[in-house]
Design an enzyme around this catalytic site. Structure first.
Site, mmCIF file in Angstrom:
data_model
loop_
_atom_site.group_PDB
_atom_site.id
_atom_site.type_symbol
_atom_site.label_atom_id
_atom_site.label_comp_id
_atom_site.label_asym_id
_atom_site.label_seq_id
_atom_site.Cartn_x
_atom_site.Cartn_y
_atom_site.Cartn_z
ATOM 1 N N SER A 1 0.850 -1.195 0.000
ATOM 2 C CA SER A 1 0.000 0.000 0.000
ATOM 3 C C SER A 1 0.878 1.234 0.000
ATOM 4 C CB SER A 1 -0.888 0.010 1.251
ATOM 5 O OG SER A 1 -1.546 1.259 1.398
ATOM 6 N N TYR B 1 -2.056 -1.145 10.111
ATOM 7 C CA TYR B 1 -2.235 -1.392 8.679
ATOM 8 C C TYR B 1 -0.995 -0.933 7.913
ATOM 9 C CZ TYR B 1 -4.021 -1.196 3.940
ATOM 10 O OH TYR B 1 -4.178 -1.368 2.579
#
Length: 253
Positions: free
Chosen positions: A136, A149
């Site tokens: 990401s 995350y």
């Protein structure tokens, strides 16, 4: 890669980016198997013409069972996409956040490694193939509201780099998909998120390049990927930290 003739397994492809890429690969002419936990979604995708298999990447037996089912039906599978991922906001001042930490690492890091490990021997024996991991932009430019995350996706990046080095010479390539914020049901809503259709179009164009890029970087994620190099890192982290004001007990001033 030639996206028109692949045999693709997408773990975590029942919604969002994974599902859109499954449909794009299929439309291009590739054979696609989608893995996920929700049987109702798998039934719908099966009716749509996609191959499906039930898989829970946090359960080693489930991963092994899914691998065996996929290879029985498609013994020449050559592309593995580790799309399964979760992420939630966390208040790191509250120790209760640790439950989110554990769940996130279990899916995003350990789940990724389980799926890779399950199929790597097959790809090496075949002498060719592609593993597509999914990190990401947050793995390169932290979004402090989603601490674990971001940490999990930084881990996926580092693991992908090591995996690529260790598989050198085997015929198995490793590509890392690095999404920015994309308009799906995943995570907090983001008014700056890229439309899913536009994102998938750009990704498939990059994947179709020869050779396959080591990092699949759409234009919208370049500010994340190269923030440290470009000298914008500190200012962008400060800007993204403003979201912390929405946590209970935090000032919105």
């Amino acid at each position: 890669m030639d996206i028109t003739s692949r045999s693709v397994f997408i773990a975590g492809g029942t919604s969002g980016i994974g599902l859109e890429l499954a449909r794009r690969f299929s439309a291009a002419g590739s054979t696609v198997v989608v893995g996920g936990r929700r049987t109702d979604l798998l039934e719908r995708l099966d009716a749509e013409g996609l191959g499906t298999v039930e898989i829970d990447v946090t359960d080693p037996e489930s991963v092994t069972r899914a691998r065996d089912q996929v290879l029985t039906r498609f013994p020449s599978i050559d592309t593995i996409v580790t799309m399964s991922g979760i992420g939630q906001p966390e208040d790191l001042r509250d120790p209760a956040h640790f439950a989110t930490t554990e769940a996130t690492i279990a899916v995003n890091v350990l789940g990724t490694i389980r799926v890779v490990d399950a199929f790597t021997p097959h790809l090496i024996a075949q002498g060719s193939g592609t593993i597509i991991t999914v990190s990401s932009g947050i793995g390169f430019l932290p979004f402090p509201l989603m601490a674990t995350y971001g940490a999990s996706k930084a881990a996926v990046h580092a693991y992908s780099e090591a995996l690529r080095a260790q598989l050198a010479g085997t015929g198995v390539e490793v590509a890392e998909l690095v999404p920015p914020a994309v308009a799906t049901d995943f995570g907090p809503s983001n008014p700056h998120a890229l439309p899913l259709d536009d994102y998938a179009t750009e990704v498939m164009g990059l994947l179709a390049q020869q050779p396959t890029p080591q990092e699949i970087l759409v234009q919208g994620v370049l500010m994340h990927r190269w923030a440290e190099r470009d000298g914008t890192y500190a200012a962008l982290v400060e800007q993204r930290s403003r979201a912390l004001a929405g946590l209970p007990g935090r000032s919105r001033d």
